[in-house]
Write a protein that holds these residues in place. Structure first.
Motif, PDB file in Angstrom:
ATOM      1  N   LYS A  54       1.432  13.690  -2.779  1.00 55.49           N
ATOM      2  CA  LYS A  54       0.076  13.352  -3.199  1.00 55.49           C
ATOM      3  C   LYS A  54       0.140  12.000  -3.897  1.00 55.49           C
ATOM      4  CE  LYS A  54      -3.787  15.046  -6.002  1.00 55.49           C
ATOM      5  NZ  LYS A  54      -4.217  16.141  -6.904  1.00 55.49           N
ATOM      6  N   VAL A  55      -0.666  11.070  -3.396  1.00 53.82           N
ATOM      7  CA  VAL A  55      -0.639   9.689  -3.870  1.00 53.82           C
ATOM      8  C   VAL A  55      -1.989   9.351  -4.506  1.00 53.82           C
ATOM      9  CG1 VAL A  55      -0.373   7.275  -3.158  1.00 53.82           C
ATOM     10  CG2 VAL A  55       0.951   9.071  -2.010  1.00 53.82           C
ATOM     11  N   LEU A  56      -1.936   8.675  -5.641  1.00 51.28           N
ATOM     12  CA  LEU A  56      -3.152   8.250  -6.329  1.00 51.28           C
ATOM     13  C   LEU A  56      -3.072   6.746  -6.586  1.00 51.28           C
ATOM     14  CD1 LEU A  56      -5.792   9.205  -7.713  1.00 51.28           C
ATOM     15  CD2 LEU A  56      -4.484   9.331  -9.831  1.00 51.28           C
ATOM     16  N   VAL A  57      -4.048   6.015  -6.032  1.00 48.66           N
ATOM     17  CA  VAL A  57      -4.111   4.558  -6.198  1.00 48.66           C
ATOM     18  C   VAL A  57      -5.574   4.125  -6.359  1.00 48.66           C
ATOM     19  CG1 VAL A  57      -1.955   4.031  -4.972  1.00 48.66           C
ATOM     20  CG2 VAL A  57      -4.092   4.232  -3.688  1.00 48.66           C
ATOM     21  N   LYS A  58      -5.786   2.823  -6.477  1.00 47.84           N
ATOM     22  CA  LYS A  58      -7.139   2.294  -6.688  1.00 47.84           C
ATOM     23  C   LYS A  58      -8.008   2.398  -5.436  1.00 47.84           C
ATOM     24  CE  LYS A  58      -9.640  -1.891  -7.922  1.00 47.84           C
ATOM     25  NZ  LYS A  58      -9.575  -3.278  -8.387  1.00 47.84           N
ATOM     26  N   ASP A  59      -7.467   1.959  -4.290  1.00 47.64           N
ATOM     27  CA  ASP A  59      -8.285   1.876  -3.085  1.00 47.64           C
ATOM     28  C   ASP A  59      -7.386   1.813  -1.850  1.00 47.64           C
ATOM     29  OD1 ASP A  59      -7.271  -0.746  -3.176  1.00 47.64           O
ATOM     30  OD2 ASP A  59      -9.150  -1.583  -3.911  1.00 47.64           O
ATOM     31  N   MET A  60      -7.995   1.635  -0.686  1.00 43.11           N
ATOM     32  CA  MET A  60      -7.234   1.592   0.566  1.00 43.11           C
ATOM     33  C   MET A  60      -6.231   0.443   0.578  1.00 43.11           C
ATOM     34  SD  MET A  60      -6.501   2.846   3.490  1.00 43.11           S
ATOM     35  CE  MET A  60      -7.773   3.897   4.175  1.00 43.11           C
ATOM     36  N   GLU A  61      -6.609  -0.690   0.042  1.00 38.42           N
ATOM     37  CA  GLU A  61      -5.687  -1.827  -0.009  1.00 38.42           C
ATOM     38  C   GLU A  61      -4.458  -1.492  -0.858  1.00 38.42           C
ATOM     39  OE1 GLU A  61      -5.593  -6.471  -1.508  1.00 38.42           O
ATOM     40  OE2 GLU A  61      -7.531  -5.532  -1.105  1.00 38.42           O
ATOM     41  N   ALA A  62      -4.678  -0.849  -1.984  1.00 41.93           N
ATOM     42  CA  ALA A  62      -3.556  -0.454  -2.840  1.00 41.93           C
ATOM     43  C   ALA A  62      -2.694   0.599  -2.144  1.00 41.93           C
ATOM     44  CB  ALA A  62      -4.075   0.084  -4.170  1.00 41.93           C
ATOM     45  N   PHE A  63      -3.330   1.481  -1.365  1.00 43.08           N
ATOM     46  CA  PHE A  63      -2.565   2.476  -0.622  1.00 43.08           C
ATOM     47  C   PHE A  63      -1.685   1.795   0.429  1.00 43.08           C
ATOM     48  CE2 PHE A  63      -1.990   5.425   2.919  1.00 43.08           C
ATOM     49  CZ  PHE A  63      -1.294   6.438   2.259  1.00 43.08           C
ATOM     50  N   ARG A  64      -2.258   0.823   1.135  1.00 44.82           N
ATOM     51  CA  ARG A  64      -1.478   0.094   2.139  1.00 44.82           C
ATOM     52  C   ARG A  64      -0.286  -0.596   1.495  1.00 44.82           C
ATOM     53  NH1 ARG A  64      -0.215  -4.493   4.431  1.00 44.82           N
ATOM     54  NH2 ARG A  64      -0.118  -4.702   6.684  1.00 44.82           N
ATOM     55  N   ASP A  65      -0.503  -1.243   0.350  1.00 40.63           N
ATOM     56  CA  ASP A  65       0.597  -1.883  -0.373  1.00 40.63           C
ATOM     57  C   ASP A  65       1.662  -0.864  -0.758  1.00 40.63           C
ATOM     58  OD1 ASP A  65      -0.498  -4.407  -0.210  1.00 40.63           O
ATOM     59  OD2 ASP A  65      -1.209  -4.449  -2.287  1.00 40.63           O
ATOM     60  N   PHE A  66       1.228   0.273  -1.230  1.00 42.59           N
ATOM     61  CA  PHE A  66       2.161   1.336  -1.601  1.00 42.59           C
ATOM     62  C   PHE A  66       3.002   1.759  -0.397  1.00 42.59           C
ATOM     63  CE2 PHE A  66       2.823   5.944  -1.351  1.00 42.59           C
ATOM     64  CZ  PHE A  66       3.789   6.095  -2.336  1.00 42.59           C
ATOM     65  N   MET A  67       2.341   1.976   0.731  1.00 47.85           N
ATOM     66  CA  MET A  67       3.057   2.423   1.935  1.00 47.85           C
ATOM     67  C   MET A  67       4.047   1.362   2.413  1.00 47.85           C
ATOM     68  SD  MET A  67       2.242   5.513   2.695  1.00 47.85           S
ATOM     69  CE  MET A  67       2.758   5.723   4.396  1.00 47.85           C
ATOM     70  N   VAL A  68       3.584   0.124   2.508  1.00 49.49           N
ATOM     71  CA  VAL A  68       4.401  -0.956   3.074  1.00 49.49           C
ATOM     72  C   VAL A  68       5.518  -1.397   2.126  1.00 49.49           C
ATOM     73  CG1 VAL A  68       4.326  -3.370   3.837  1.00 49.49           C
ATOM     74  CG2 VAL A  68       2.561  -1.768   4.579  1.00 49.49           C
ATOM     75  N   LYS A  69       5.191  -1.530   0.853  1.00 50.88           N
ATOM     76  CA  LYS A  69       6.148  -2.106  -0.095  1.00 50.88           C
ATOM     77  C   LYS A  69       7.010  -1.092  -0.830  1.00 50.88           C
ATOM     78  CE  LYS A  69       3.221  -6.138  -0.844  1.00 50.88           C
ATOM     79  NZ  LYS A  69       2.318  -6.813  -1.778  1.00 50.88           N
ATOM     80  N   LYS A  70       6.588   0.166  -0.821  1.00 51.92           N
ATOM     81  CA  LYS A  70       7.339   1.153  -1.604  1.00 51.92           C
ATOM     82  C   LYS A  70       7.811   2.345  -0.777  1.00 51.92           C
ATOM     83  CE  LYS A  70       5.308  -0.063  -6.046  1.00 51.92           C
ATOM     84  NZ  LYS A  70       4.620   0.444  -7.241  1.00 51.92           N
ATOM     85  N   LEU A  71       6.875   3.132  -0.267  1.00 45.74           N
ATOM     86  CA  LEU A  71       7.285   4.389   0.378  1.00 45.74           C
ATOM     87  C   LEU A  71       8.167   4.152   1.596  1.00 45.74           C
ATOM     88  CD1 LEU A  71       7.105   7.473   0.226  1.00 45.74           C
ATOM     89  CD2 LEU A  71       5.208   7.331   1.840  1.00 45.74           C
ATOM     90  N   THR A  72       7.721   3.310   2.501  1.00 44.33           N
ATOM     91  CA  THR A  72       8.484   3.121   3.744  1.00 44.33           C
ATOM     92  C   THR A  72       9.748   2.290   3.539  1.00 44.33           C
ATOM     93  OG1 THR A  72       7.070   1.269   4.391  1.00 44.33           O
ATOM     94  CG2 THR A  72       6.481   3.448   5.237  1.00 44.33           C
ATOM     95  N   LYS A  73       9.951   1.780   2.341  1.00 46.96           N
ATOM     96  CA  LYS A  73      11.199   1.068   2.022  1.00 46.96           C
ATOM     97  C   LYS A  73      12.319   2.054   1.683  1.00 46.96           C
ATOM     98  CE  LYS A  73       9.814  -3.393   1.714  1.00 46.96           C
ATOM     99  NZ  LYS A  73      10.449  -4.597   2.082  1.00 46.96           N
ATOM    100  N   ILE A  74      11.957   3.302   1.435  1.00 49.00           N
ATOM    101  CA  ILE A  74      12.970   4.318   1.138  1.00 49.00           C
ATOM    102  C   ILE A  74      13.764   4.591   2.409  1.00 49.00           C
ATOM    103  CG2 ILE A  74      13.375   6.706   0.422  1.00 49.00           C
ATOM    104  CD1 ILE A  74      10.803   6.555  -1.236  1.00 49.00           C
ATOM    105  N   ASP A  75      15.073   4.549   2.278  1.00 49.95           N
ATOM    106  CA  ASP A  75      15.945   4.805   3.431  1.00 49.95           C
ATOM    107  C   ASP A  75      15.756   6.216   3.977  1.00 49.95           C
ATOM    108  OD1 ASP A  75      17.053   2.300   3.248  1.00 49.95           O
ATOM    109  OD2 ASP A  75      18.787   2.949   2.087  1.00 49.95           O
ATOM    110  N   HIS A  76      16.004   6.356   5.242  1.00 48.82           N
ATOM    111  CA  HIS A  76      16.080   7.644   5.932  1.00 48.82           C
ATOM    112  C   HIS A  76      14.721   8.281   6.231  1.00 48.82           C
ATOM    113  CE1 HIS A  76      20.150   7.002   4.680  1.00 48.82           C
ATOM    114  NE2 HIS A  76      19.930   7.371   3.441  1.00 48.82           N
TER     115      HIS A  76
END
Length: 151
Positions: A108-130
């Motif tokens: 469950k993810v909580l952010v400001k808006d869709m742009e912040a969600f995209r940043d979270f996905m691209v810069k943080k979550l999908t950077k996790i290995d495996h």
């Protein structure tokens, strides 16, 4: 084992944990000392884990809620441990569950808006290995939200 008074006390505390022991004693027909002792026992037995303030998401500009399924490339112990360690570091993730089914995790993810969600996905979550794949869903309307556990 919880008796009926403990259950009523926990219900009252889940409604408002800032109630005074005096107010709780009036509500339950017990002495202030008895209430204090019951609460201490519930805390010591880890029935009550902690006290928190529930924040209004809109008032702090964090009202965009998403649920993401995550599938790991493999289910090895190393992959699982590493993923879980990395998820714990991400402030945007409020909850993470290791689940059965087609995906391995639900977050469950909580952010400001869709742009912040995209940043979270691209810069943080999908950077996790495996991570093999993700699938995201966005909350349209919060129909029910509670932290209270019915006893």
């Amino acid at each position: 084992m919880l008796d009926e008074i403990d259950k009523k006390l926990l219900k009252l505390l889940q409604t408002n944990s800032k109630q005074t022991n005096k107010a709780l004693s009036h509500a339950l027909g017990l002495s202030v000392t008895a209430i204090y002792e019951r609460i201490k026992k519930l805390e010591n037995n880890k029935v009550i884990g902690k006290y928190v303030a529930l924040i209004n998401k809109k008032k702090v500009d964090k009202a965009f809620v998403a649920f993401c399924h995550v599938k790991l490339l493999q289910h090895s112990q190393d992959y699982v441990i590493k993923f879980e360690q990395e998820v714990r570091k991400l402030d945007e993730i409020l909850e993470c569950y290791h689940i059965s089914g087609d995906y391995d995790y639900l977050i469950k993810v909580l952010v400001k808006d869709m742009e912040a969600f995209r940043d979270f996905m691209v810069k943080k979550l999908t950077k996790i290995d495996h991570i093999g794949s993700t699938h995201s869903m966005f909350v349209i309307n919060e129909v029910k939200y509670t932290t209270a556990i019915t006893l």
